[in-house]
Design an enzyme around this catalytic site. Sequence first.
Site: not given
Ligand code: NDP
Length: 256
Positions: A160, A164
């Site tokens: 991960y 990033k």
């Molecule tokens: P969630 O797990 O809540 O949501 C992830 C989202 O990404 C979902 O909408 C999912 O789709 C979509 N997704 C996952 N894989 C794919 C794929 N292969 N193709 C298309 N869509 C995909 O995660 P977060 O909202 O927490 O994270 C969002 C971003 O923020 C990520 O990049 C994460 O790494 C980053 N981030 C998050 C942090 C946190 O603390 N939460 C901290 C730092 C960064 P679906 O709804 O259809 O499942």
Amino acid sequence: MNRVALVTGGARGIGLGIAGRLAAEGCDLAVCGVRPPAAAEAAVSGLRATGSDVMYVQADVSSGEDRKRLLSEIRSRFGRLNVLVNNAGVAPEVRADILEASEDSYDRVMGTNLKGPYFLTQAVANWMIAQRREDAGFAGCIVNISSMSATVASPNRGEYCLSKAGLGMATKLWAVRLGEFGIPVYEVCPGVIMTDMTAGVREKYDRLIAGGLTVQQRWGYPEDVGKAVAMLVRGDLPYSTGQSIMVDGGLTLQRL
Ligand code: NDP
């Protein structure tokens, strides 16, 4: 005419927070995710309630075929695309020590978090360049949702962190390449944000936050990230292409 923004993973978590802010500011939206449309319906209806035109496409950003279809559906529906927010991302299914973590997990995380956004940006950038050639007033913008993990080493989810850190360099590369076309590219680095991704470690972070992990003693929320992205998309940081914005409540501030 409204600007059109594509937010990957925009029907849940941070992506939904971003999509909500962009809709509130008058963007029409394309959001994608891996779940079928019915599962995203409630989120999409909520976004439509702002008055924006919103489409949902089931597309896996790690698949070249899906990325192509996603853009072709946006082209048919809107005929234009001004903003790309590469938000979709996954954490490792198992947090495993880098002494033992598997290549399968590496491929899965890198495919979604780095390869997907890198090549989606390539395709969108070419489309944006073409739009700008047709219309000198075209205002494009690309934002990558990276993480504090781009710089903070967690040896129990190395793949991960690598993904990033790579996205940070992708931001710089695309910022340099697209400068001549007036398309700014930014990286936003969230800290600990309350979403499904962090649901499994909620108690751990409750404790850490109460113990001073962050300077601002609370969880971050999707809206915190949404507001930062909206600022960038609005053009409120016009002379800073290629830069990273931390949205981490001061977690990465060095303290003594
Ligand atoms: P969630 O797990 O809540 O949501 C992830 C989202 O990404 C979902 O909408 C999912 O789709 C979509 N997704 C996952 N894989 C794919 C794929 N292969 N193709 C298309 N869509 C995909 O995660 P977060 O909202 O927490 O994270 C969002 C971003 O923020 C990520 O990049 C994460 O790494 C980053 N981030 C998050 C942090 C946190 O603390 N939460 C901290 C730092 C960064 P679906 O709804 O259809 O499942």
